[in-house]
Design an enzyme around this catalytic site. Structure first.
Site, PDB file in Angstrom:
ATOM      1  N   ALA A  48      31.050  42.812   0.805  1.00  0.00           N
ATOM      2  CA  ALA A  48      30.933  43.689  -0.089  1.00  0.00           C
ATOM      3  C   ALA A  48      30.814  43.152  -1.510  1.00  0.00           C
ATOM      4  O   ALA A  48      31.430  42.342  -1.812  1.00  0.00           O
ATOM      5  CB  ALA A  48      32.152  44.583   0.155  1.00  0.00           C
ATOM      6  N   GLU A  49      29.974  43.983  -2.552  1.00  0.00           N
ATOM      7  CA  GLU A  49      29.431  43.292  -3.531  1.00  0.00           C
ATOM      8  C   GLU A  49      30.555  43.202  -4.610  1.00  0.00           C
ATOM      9  O   GLU A  49      30.675  42.264  -5.577  1.00  0.00           O
ATOM     10  CB  GLU A  49      28.393  44.257  -4.235  1.00  0.00           C
ATOM     11  CG  GLU A  49      29.043  45.721  -4.720  1.00  0.00           C
ATOM     12  CD  GLU A  49      27.762  46.653  -5.000  1.00  0.00           C
ATOM     13  OE1 GLU A  49      26.772  46.158  -4.850  1.00  0.00           O
ATOM     14  OE2 GLU A  49      28.076  47.456  -5.792  1.00  0.00           O
TER      15      GLU A  49
END
Lengths: 214, 218
Positions: A48-49
């Site tokens: 996840a960023e």
């Protein structure tokens, strides 16, 4: 013969079939987020960023951790063996070519691999760039998950050229829609797969871009 | 004796000037909500806020924007239907939209003393119009400059009196890099711990990047 377009879970499940064990994968917001639900039988690491490496299954109401979210700020869990990094390192992962795959949603994809997924005009106040531009230029492969045509009007979102502001040029490798799986090639979109009941003529009628069969 | 703890929110926010650039961390968790409220109460005007997203109708960034103290927002994501989107549409708020990874790297560059860098991100989009690009090894790249903060507002899980910090789970996000990029880094911490309680190899943000710490129990 009648055909039944895939629903959003169906598109996500179809993408999941093509992800091999061992890949490191970023999933965008929307349909892509659902892909991990269908990859429970293989060891695939999801990024996840916001700095999470190793997203696990969605939490139950009872085991929500308020300090742990994904790119959509939805609560998540970690797998055993997860790692956490800060934002600059997380985007070094994206931009630096460390992801085997990124799956993004889009408004439009063009046959040259252009993707448009952040705005519908140059001057609207919605400016939802987020991390898409970094992910699009940096991942080893970019796949797009989206509906083949617009809900209203039925216009094709598979284009000869994008009409909306671009996220990145020439980066999309595959598109998974509710009707077909398409691969970007120098001669147009190669049709890798169609849903049951779909015909070449019916798919062409719903696609503005060039389609080829190999 | 080095002791970076301050006794009150007013002490934590003292001295922030009109026109300051304020880096505000957070991606959901990790948002220094108490310090952002303190900034609004402190009253410095014409602020530039650097934060990942413009928020919605309420919450730390929406509430701060609603005070009218902010003239410019540098961020990666704004919804049309939000305080930020409506202020922008009315011409009350200047917006600089920066791709999220570029935003993080511009902040990291500021803290690291890097005065510019080239990235392929956004190089072939409308965000690059009128700006300096260059082909590097066959790839079009865009010149980006660091974002320095006069102030950084930081959230932590634990802090000691040297200002060494840990951040819990995904609440880490922008906190370590924003702490490095500002002249005055102000921290709100959930827990205060004795010096040495955080193992040196477990420090996420080193105290040398921190000036003030306020205890805000959860």
């Amino acid at each position: 013969m009648e055909f039944q377009p895939l629903d959003r879970d169906g598109i996500a499940a179809r993408i999941a079939r093509d992800i091999p064990e061992g890949w490191f994968v970023n999933l965008g917001i929307g349909i892509p987020t659902k892909v991990s639900d269908f990859v429970q039988d293989r060891e695939v690491i999801f990024h996840a960023e916001n700095g999470v490496i190793g997203i696990g299954p969605a939490p139950t109401e009872a085991n929500i951790n308020p300090y742990l979210v994904n790119a959509g700020v939805q609560h998540i869990t970690l797998i055993t063996g997860a790692a956490l990094v800060h934002h600059a390192d997380s985007f070094a992962i994206a931009r630096g070519g460390h992801l085997d795959l990124c799956v993004l949603g889009a408004f439009e994809v063009a046959e040259n691999g252009d993707i448009a997924n952040w705005a519908r005009s140059d001057h609207e106040p919605t400016k939802q760039v987020g991390g898409a531009m970094d992910l699009a230029v940096g991942a080893q492969r970019l796949w797009v998950a989206m509906e083949h045509t617009n809900k209203r009007g039925g216009g094709s979102r598979i284009r000869t050229a994008c009409s909306y502001p671009l996220t990145a040029k020439g980066v999309v490798k595959r598109v998974y829609t509710d009707l077909a799986v398409l691969e970007v090639t120098p001669r147009g979109f190669a049709v890798l797969d169609m849903i049951p009941g779909m015909t070449r003529e019916a798919l062409r009628a719903r696609t503005e871009a060039t389609l080829i069969w190999r | 004796m080095i002791d970076k703890f301050v006794p009150s929110l007013a002490d934590a926010m003292a001295g922030i000037q009109d026109g300051a650039t304020v880096l505000a961390a957070g991606f959901g968790p990790g948002t220094p909500a108490t310090l952002m409220r303190g900034l609004a109460e402190q009253g410095a005007r014409d602020l530039t806020i650097v934060m990942n997203a413009g928020g919605r109708d309420e919450g730390p960034i929406a509430d701060l924007l609603s005070t009218g103290l902010v003239g410019k927002l540098i961020c990666s994501f704004v919804r049309a239907d939000s305080v930020a989107g409506r202020q922008f549409a009315k011409g009350q708020l200047e917006l600089e939209i920066v791709p999220q990874g570029t935003l993080a790297e511009r902040i990291r560059a500021a803290g690291a003393g890097v005065r510019g860098f080239y990235t392929p991100t956004a190089a072939d989009t409308i965000l690059a119009e009128g700006r300096e690009t260059r082909m590097i090894n066959g790839r079009l790249c865009l010149l980006e400059y660091p974002i320095f903060g006069d102030v950084a507002l930081i959230d932590a899980w634990q802090a000691d009196r040297f200002g060494n910090l840990t951040h819990r789970d995904s609440a880490r996000n922008f906190n370590p890099i924003m702490a490095m990029a500002a002249k005055m880094t102000i921290v709100q911490t959930a827990h205060v711990v004795e010096l040495g309680a955080i193992q040196p190899e477990h420090v996420h943000t080193a105290g040398v990047f921190v000036q003030r710490v306020l205890h805000v129990p959860v």
